[in-house]
Motif scaffolding. Sequence first.
Motif: not given
Length: 215
Positions: A148-161
């Motif tokens: 919804r407008p004003g809503g929040q995404l909480i994201l986790a993404v693999s990073r290079p290592h």
Amino acid sequence: MRHFAFYRRITGTDRLQRAYDAAADRWQDGLNALGYPAAYNALARCATTELPASSGEAILDVGTGSGAMALAMQKSVFCDSQIDLMDLSAEMLRAARQAVPRARTSYLGPIGGADIPANAYDRVLCGHVIEHGPDPLAQIEWLFDRLRPGGQLILAVSRPHWCTAILRLRWGNAAYRPDAVSGLLSQAGFTNVNTHPHAKGPPARTSCGYTARRP
């Protein structure tokens, strides 16, 4: 705008589904051993500091796996919030429903392939999913549309290592630098984009957390 992905070797959806089905019974034990629940708890606390929880929130956990991110968010929001789960693996959904007693609805399918309404959620969680698709921007745009407008995404993404490169041999995931992920989030229309590096252990080496808002 081009964002460079490290270690790209995307595994087909059918093959990935079979792999996650086979791993479902032991998935949470692996997360516990690597320290991911603590990393997700910290990310959830950051998210609710930026956007305080309110009663009756609707939350969607995309690529829920064994429900670890949903469980982390449960600790930070009110008990009457509604949590829906989504995964491309039926066995993962079964494990997540057992682990997340407040789960309301389960959706089976990948991003873009599950019939989930748009503009329906106050928060969307997504842990280590966009790395498996050929177009991360399209997937992030799909996540944006579920909010919804004003809503929040909480994201986790693999990073290079180099640890991520080892994981790629099994799961075929790409890995993205934090600046690339932040750029994708902005390009998709998100604002208030914040990077939240995990504090320690394997999560700090293989992953990074993010929060962002739909205007």
